[in-house]
Design a protein around this motif. Structure first.
Motif, PDB file in Angstrom:
ATOM      1  N   PHE A   1       0.834  -1.187   0.000  1.00  0.00           N
ATOM      2  CA  PHE A   1       0.000   0.000   0.000  1.00  0.00           C
ATOM      3  C   PHE A   1       0.880   1.254   0.000  1.00  0.00           C
ATOM      4  O   PHE A   1       0.682   2.173  -0.796  1.00  0.00           O
TER       5      PHE A   1
ATOM      6  N   ALA B   1       2.543   1.727  -3.232  1.00  0.00           N
ATOM      7  CA  ALA B   1       1.605   2.216  -4.241  1.00  0.00           C
ATOM      8  C   ALA B   1       1.354   3.711  -4.070  1.00  0.00           C
ATOM      9  O   ALA B   1       1.115   4.429  -5.039  1.00  0.00           O
ATOM     10  N   VAL B   2       1.405   4.179  -2.829  1.00  0.00           N
ATOM     11  CA  VAL B   2       1.189   5.606  -2.593  1.00  0.00           C
ATOM     12  C   VAL B   2       2.431   6.412  -2.993  1.00  0.00           C
ATOM     13  O   VAL B   2       2.334   7.474  -3.590  1.00  0.00           O
TER      14      VAL B   2
ATOM     15  N   ARG C   1      -3.898   9.103  -6.804  1.00  0.00           N
ATOM     16  CA  ARG C   1      -3.365   7.802  -6.364  1.00  0.00           C
ATOM     17  C   ARG C   1      -4.253   7.097  -5.343  1.00  0.00           C
ATOM     18  O   ARG C   1      -4.601   5.929  -5.506  1.00  0.00           O
TER      19      ARG C   1
ATOM     20  N   ARG D   1      -7.569   5.611  -6.476  1.00  0.00           N
ATOM     21  CA  ARG D   1      -7.266   4.503  -7.373  1.00  0.00           C
ATOM     22  C   ARG D   1      -6.858   3.262  -6.585  1.00  0.00           C
ATOM     23  O   ARG D   1      -7.341   2.155  -6.844  1.00  0.00           O
ATOM     24  N   ILE D   2      -6.001   3.461  -5.580  1.00  0.00           N
ATOM     25  CA  ILE D   2      -5.545   2.330  -4.763  1.00  0.00           C
ATOM     26  C   ILE D   2      -6.717   1.722  -3.989  1.00  0.00           C
ATOM     27  O   ILE D   2      -6.899   0.511  -3.946  1.00  0.00           O
TER      28      ILE D   2
ATOM     29  N   ILE E   1      -8.279  -1.973  -4.041  1.00  0.00           N
ATOM     30  CA  ILE E   1      -8.384  -2.841  -2.865  1.00  0.00           C
ATOM     31  C   ILE E   1      -9.797  -3.410  -2.763  1.00  0.00           C
ATOM     32  O   ILE E   1      -9.995  -4.617  -2.610  1.00  0.00           O
TER      33      ILE E   1
ATOM     34  N   THR F   1      -3.663  -4.476  -5.717  1.00  0.00           N
ATOM     35  CA  THR F   1      -2.812  -3.308  -5.461  1.00  0.00           C
ATOM     36  C   THR F   1      -1.440  -3.494  -6.094  1.00  0.00           C
ATOM     37  O   THR F   1      -0.914  -2.608  -6.772  1.00  0.00           O
TER      38      THR F   1
ATOM     39  N   ASP G   1      -1.612  -3.435  -9.957  1.00  0.00           N
ATOM     40  CA  ASP G   1      -1.793  -2.095 -10.503  1.00  0.00           C
ATOM     41  C   ASP G   1      -0.509  -1.283 -10.397  1.00  0.00           C
ATOM     42  O   ASP G   1      -0.139  -0.543 -11.314  1.00  0.00           O
ATOM     43  N   LEU G   2       0.197  -1.459  -9.277  1.00  0.00           N
ATOM     44  CA  LEU G   2       1.478  -0.769  -9.102  1.00  0.00           C
ATOM     45  C   LEU G   2       2.448  -1.187 -10.205  1.00  0.00           C
ATOM     46  O   LEU G   2       3.105  -0.353 -10.840  1.00  0.00           O
TER      47      LEU G   2
END
Lengths: 265, 344
Positions: free
Chosen positions: B27, B30-31, B63, B66-67, B71, B307, B310-311
């Motif tokens: 997470f 991803a941020v 971001r 989207r995350i 999830i 997650t 997508d990253l």
């Protein structure tokens, strides 16, 4: 009367698998259901357990019509072990036996000490305590069969329906299952009806015997009376004699291997 | 024969914590990581509640939603897959095999077809077409497909095999209808549709989160109540019923729940394939004999994998990002094959 049915008829397509079948089980009795292959033993058990809906007739559990009961209410009073049941492979013995507590715990209640005791007792009664954490896949056929009996025991039902519980077991475990049946009925007052192929085992373990042929009930009575009726030879198309090994023992069907004319090979 | 050895219960807490830690890590990654090259200090500042407007907008408006959408959708797909595999007793069941994805696709296709006439697009079709409606339309379509399957299977006496066959048949019909429609027209609608079809988290906003959240909350709230039914539904119907389960009722509830979860996720992010199929297997594999862990693992892994996927898609593709659906498919196949070798 724990379990009874009257005029029960079941149709598979146009074939009458069960025709006006009547049975009355007394509390704590052991009843054997015998008959040739395809005579309707399994059908009778399934109809009694409410798993198939009969075309005609009614089933009563403890005097109440089964049709009006929920599956959970039925399962608290009656456990049914079908022939060759299958379970998810990776399930362990203990997890399978735990499912037997479902009618008691339902969706919300958590397992209390009584539930755990019932599971322990069910495992112990079938000699599976040491195998509790094995997955069903790792068990032999006999052990798996005992795991299923154990799950039915965990239901702590006062009525037990067993469809050929001794199939696939070696003679030692067959006797163990029959002893367990006897103990449950005498010590816990459980009413038991089971389909079974071995006539001598049926005679030795049961209080009464019901004989089916082509969906019809031909005989319903004590083992001695069945021995005297001569029906076994006729229905199974075999030749043999009922003998008594000791004066007190129950009749033993001694089969002749030469077949009667017209016998199935 | 009767030995009462104390049964050693493996700890349930440790593996869950390990997974949770991994999730937090992904997470945060991803941020912090993305196409817009924000220094880590800027991201940290935004997380702490200040920072520049530009950084805020990138983190909070682009971001994070989207995350979070990923999830939620990941949880939906994974749980729906687990439920569908349970009630059909088919290890290959997932939302696309059950016709739910195809129902959503057809609904979205029809909607885009008619939306053009209603909205009368100008020169910039993409901006004008009502993409905001897609989640709701897709959800309705998916649930309708699930409803048709349910009714058909019900009429044929609800059973695991019948549901699967009805699902495949209905799915094939709906898919053919959607393809037929697409073949009939060109233009910008295809671009929107293709992007949606590939399963993408691109430009998902807080609106998508708000759309998904009620389904997620309701679904996760009823799952603990349904856990015993879910266990029993994995048996043959006669066995489950003699254990006291109202088979039809419980099967219907679970099917409805899986339809709602899958359809809403498909509506919001498109059919992200393989998540619903692979995650339950992965969860079962990791849980082993610790049955109680399958459900929490499924939820956690669903969120984690989407997650992560997508990253990867964002980082590998840079400005031309790779849709998450493509990532999950590419990485899902080897994982599935590896798992299948472990399954007895």
């Amino acid at each position: 009367m724990p379990l009874s049915c009257s005029q029960l008829s079941v149709l598979y397509g146009s074939r009458k698998a069960l025709n006006s079948f009547n049975i009355d089980l007394k509390a704590g009795e052991v009843r054997a259901l015998i008959g040739p292959n395809g005579s309707g033993k399994s059908t009778a058990l399934q109809a009694l357990s409410g798993l198939i809906v009969p075309r005609e007739g009614r089933v009563e559990i403890n005097g109440k019509p089964a049709k009006l009961m929920s599956r959970r209410t039925i399962a608290k009073q009656m456990a049914f072990l079908p022939q060759q049941p299958s379970a998810p492979d990776e399930m362990t013995v203990e997890q399978l036996v735990r499912q037997g507590r479902y009618p008691h715990v339902g969706l919300f209640r958590s397992y209390n000490s009584h539930d755990e005791l019932a599971i322990e007792w069910a495992l112990e009664s079938t000699g599976l305590t040491a195998l509790a954490d094995r997955s069903l896949l790792e068990l032999s056929g006999g052990e798996r069969q005992r795991a299923w009996i154990s799950a039915a025991l965990a239901q702590e039902a006062q009525i037990l329906l067993l469809d050929e519980p001794t199939s696939f077991l070696d003679i030692g475990f067959q006797v163990e299952v029959l002893n367990l049946v006897h103990r449950l009925s005498r010590e816990r007052g459980v009413t038991i009806i089971m389909a079974i192929h071995d006539i001598n085992q049926a005679i030795s373990v049961s209080d009464r015997i019901s004989l089916l042929e082509k969906g019809q009930l031909l005989f319903d009575g004590e083992p001695n009376a069945l021995a005297e009726s001569g029906l076994i030879e006729k229905v199974f198309r075999v030749k043999g004699n009922f003998v008594r090994i000791t004066p007190e023992s129950r009749p033993h069907f001694d089969i002749e291997l030469a077949r009667m004319p017209g016998a199935r090979i | 024969m009767t030995m009462s050895a104390p049964v050693q219960r493996p700890s349930l807490i440790a593996p869950l914590f390990a997974l949770l830690a991994l999730m937090v890590l992904v997470f945060l990654a991803a941020v912090f990581l993305g196409v817009a090259d924000l220094p880590a200090t800027d991201v940290a500042a935004v997380m702490a509640g200040h920072g520049s407007d530009q950084a805020k907008s990138i983190i909070l408006d682009i971001r994070l939603p989207r995350i979070v959408t990923g999830i939620l959708a990941g949880i939906h797909f994974a749980v729906a897959g687990l439920l569908l595999q349970t009630i059909t007793r088919n290890p290959l069941a997932d939302p696309s095999i059950m016709g739910i994805s195809q129902g959503a696709t057809l609904a979205v296709t029809i909607f885009l077809l008619f939306a053009v006439y209603i909205y009368d697009p100008g020169s910039n079709t993409l901006a004008v077409l009502p993409v905001a409606w897609l989640p709701a339309i897709g959800t309705v379509g998916g649930i309708m497909a699930g409803g048709i399957i349910y009714l058909l299977a019900f009429r044929l006496d609800l059973g695991p095999l019948r549901i699967t066959l009805c699902g495949i048949a209905i799915g094939a019909v709906l898919h053919a209808a959607a393809i037929g429609l697409i073949a009939g027209w060109g233009s910008a609608r295809i671009e929107i549709l293709l992007e949606w079809l590939s399963g993408s988290l691109y430009a998902r906003s807080w609106n998508h989160v708000l759309f998904l959240l009620p389904f997620t909350v309701a679904g996760l709230a009823v799952l603990p109540i349904l856990r015993r039914s879910i266990d029993l539904l994995r048996f043959d119907p006669p066995v489950a019923r003699s254990f006291g389960l109202s088979y039809r009722k419980q099967l219907s509830v679970v099917l409805l729940l899986s339809c709602a979860l899958a359809a809403s996720a498909v509506g919001a992010v498109g059919p992200i394939i393989f998540v619903g199929l692979v995650v339950p297997h992965l969860a079962r594999f990791l849980a082993g004999k610790r049955f109680a862990l399958v459900l929490p693992f499924t939820v956690a892994l669903g969120a984690f994998i989407v997650t992560l996927g997508d990253l990867l898609g964002r980082l590998l593709g840079q400005t031309e990002e790779i849709p998450i659906g493509v990532i999950t498919a590419v990485f899902g196949v080897p994982v599935l094959i590896a798992l299948l070798r472990k399954i007895p």
